[in-house]
Design a protein around this motif. Structure first.
Motif, mmCIF file in Angstrom:
data_model
loop_
_atom_site.group_PDB
_atom_site.id
_atom_site.type_symbol
_atom_site.label_atom_id
_atom_site.label_comp_id
_atom_site.label_asym_id
_atom_site.label_seq_id
_atom_site.Cartn_x
_atom_site.Cartn_y
_atom_site.Cartn_z
ATOM 1 N N ASN A 76 92.656 -6.828 39.297
ATOM 2 C CA ASN A 76 91.223 -6.952 39.040
ATOM 3 C C ASN A 76 90.914 -7.285 37.587
ATOM 4 O O ASN A 76 89.753 -7.243 37.172
ATOM 5 N N GLY A 77 91.955 -7.565 36.796
ATOM 6 C CA GLY A 77 91.759 -7.940 35.404
ATOM 7 C C GLY A 77 91.689 -6.786 34.435
ATOM 8 O O GLY A 77 91.483 -6.993 33.238
ATOM 9 N N ARG A 78 91.888 -5.563 34.910
ATOM 10 C CA ARG A 78 91.801 -4.394 34.033
ATOM 11 C C ARG A 78 93.138 -4.131 33.352
ATOM 12 O O ARG A 78 94.202 -4.371 33.921
ATOM 13 N N ARG B 157 102.142 3.567 44.158
ATOM 14 C CA ARG B 157 100.765 3.172 44.453
ATOM 15 C C ARG B 157 100.116 2.512 43.235
ATOM 16 O O ARG B 157 99.368 1.544 43.354
ATOM 17 N N PHE B 158 100.420 3.037 42.048
ATOM 18 C CA PHE B 158 99.889 2.471 40.815
ATOM 19 C C PHE B 158 100.384 1.031 40.632
ATOM 20 O O PHE B 158 99.596 0.121 40.336
ATOM 21 N N ILE B 159 101.664 0.815 40.822
ATOM 22 C CA ILE B 159 102.253 -0.518 40.648
ATOM 23 C C ILE B 159 101.693 -1.500 41.673
ATOM 24 O O ILE B 159 101.554 -2.696 41.391
ATOM 25 N N ASP B 160 101.325 -1.014 42.846
ATOM 26 C CA ASP B 160 100.744 -1.893 43.866
ATOM 27 C C ASP B 160 99.460 -2.561 43.386
ATOM 28 O O ASP B 160 99.070 -3.613 43.916
ATOM 29 N N GLY B 161 98.808 -1.977 42.394
ATOM 30 C CA GLY B 161 97.578 -2.556 41.862
ATOM 31 C C GLY B 161 97.820 -3.734 40.936
ATOM 32 O O GLY B 161 96.845 -4.359 40.481
ATOM 33 N N TYR B 162 99.074 -4.030 40.640
ATOM 34 C CA TYR B 162 99.435 -5.134 39.746
ATOM 35 C C TYR B 162 100.240 -6.175 40.521
ATOM 36 O O TYR B 162 100.886 -5.858 41.523
ATOM 37 N N ALA B 163 100.258 -7.376 40.035
ATOM 38 C CA ALA B 163 101.058 -8.435 40.662
ATOM 39 C C ALA B 163 102.459 -8.431 40.057
ATOM 40 O O ALA B 163 102.899 -9.405 39.421
ATOM 41 N N LEU B 164 103.150 -7.318 40.248
ATOM 42 C CA LEU B 164 104.452 -7.136 39.602
ATOM 43 C C LEU B 164 105.573 -6.897 40.601
ATOM 44 O O LEU B 164 106.669 -6.496 40.227
ATOM 45 N N GLY B 165 105.299 -7.123 41.878
ATOM 46 C CA GLY B 165 106.316 -6.865 42.881
ATOM 47 C C GLY B 165 106.440 -5.386 43.186
ATOM 48 O O GLY B 165 105.521 -4.597 42.943
#
Length: 323
Positions: free
Chosen positions: A87-89, A14-22
């Motif tokens: 979100n840029g964080r 879920r944490f990784i889903d917040g990034y554009a990292l696949g």
């Protein structure tokens, strides 16, 4: 680096889903170090380090640490960069901790440093000191001289559990350092924890510096003294003047130590040995038994401190002492 906080597969996904990292492919804990929880994370777009900041890290310091990496990278220092989420964080929450992802650097840290390693280290340290100029944020050294006695007070009654005579050695040395600590040396951003496991090499070339979570504003020459302790002693804590000489040569080739810094080096080296003797002693006595973390023997820094007590001049670090 270490693992104190366990993270579940679902939490991390879920944490990784917040990034554009696949998508998350795999992750595993990293046991080296003592300060924060770290995982090596593989996604479909690459490899990253996930850091969960533990209780000993002040959350107010995190913008300094993460901003510093971006500043140094902009100044030509090869170091990890914090990854911004969708979100840029660069900071988020995971498993009840503040957490950040940083880029992964290729390379291998030298388990048995050689002279060429310390030469390259000296150059890189000086470049880092120069690149740190102009960084807007400030952070006092929480583990500088003013913090040593309060830290000692936390475990002074238990020093004999580590080795005999340790209490008096520390007490006597603290008194010396408190009256002898040099003032008015050149100040700037220092790494403050530049051990071999925080410096990567590919072949004979230094490929990057990591782990800036002790970085702070302090005397630049104190960073050199920390490296003399961390890189220039062998597995038996015997000082190697060839490594020390190469470290100083490399540093001076990029940023020349002033006469005041040169004169202060033996005291700074004693202080650096004291700092790590104190923190390793505290951790030796207080690390949770179930933590996935490699404890580091404080006795190594007893021997290093005793060596520095025999040094009278910076030139002694480039020549074998006979006394």
């Amino acid at each position: 680096m270490a693992v104190y906080t366990e993270v579940s597969d679902d939490e991390l996904a879920r944490f990784i889903d917040g990034y554009a990292l696949g998508q998350l492919l795999s992750f595993k804990g990293i046991a080296e170090g003592v300060e924060n929880t770290n995982y090596l994370v593989h996604t479909t777009t690459g490899t990253f380090i996930l850091t969960l900041y533990e209780k000993r890290v002040d959350p107010a310091d995190l913008p300094f640490f993460l901003g510093l990496m971006e500043h140094l990278s902009g100044g030509g220092v090869t170091c990890p960069l914090p990854v911004h989420d969708k979100n840029g964080r660069v900071l988020n929450q995971l498993a009840g901790r503040q957490a950040a992802l940083i880029t992964f650097l290729e390379g291998v840290w030298p388990k048995q440093p050689k002279v060429f390693h310390t030469l390259e280290l000296g150059k890189a340290l000086a470049r880092m000191h120069i690149a740190g100029e102009g960084f807007a944020l400030k952070r006092a050294n929480a583990l500088g001289l003013a913090g040593w006695r309060p830290l000692f007070d936390k475990f002074s009654s238990r020093t004999e559990e580590i080795c005999g005579g340790l209490h008096d050695l520390i007490a006597d040395e603290l008194r010396y350092l408190e009256r002898s600590w040099p003032q008015d040396l050149a100040q700037g951003i220092i790494h403050a924890d530049l051990f071999p496991d925080n410096v990567f090499f590919i072949d004979h070339k230094l490929s990057g510096i990591i782990d800036f979570y002790f970085a702070c504003n302090d005397a630049l020459a104190y960073d050199v003294a920390i490296c003399l302790n961390a890189w220039c002693f062998d597995a038996n804590s015997q000082y190697d003047p060839a490594k020390g000489g190469a470290l100083l040569e490399g540093y001076n080739s990029v940023r020349q130590l002033s006469q005041a810094e040169r004169a202060a080096m033996p005291v700074l080296a004693r202080g650096a040995a004291m700092r790590f003797l104190l923190t390793r002693s505290y951790d030796w006595l207080n690390t949770p038994k179930d933590a996935l973390v490699a404890r580091k023997d404080p006795a190594d820094y007893v021997q290093r401190l005793e060596f520095h007590q025999s040094v009278g001049d910076i030139a002694d670090y480039t020549a074998q002492l006979t006394s």
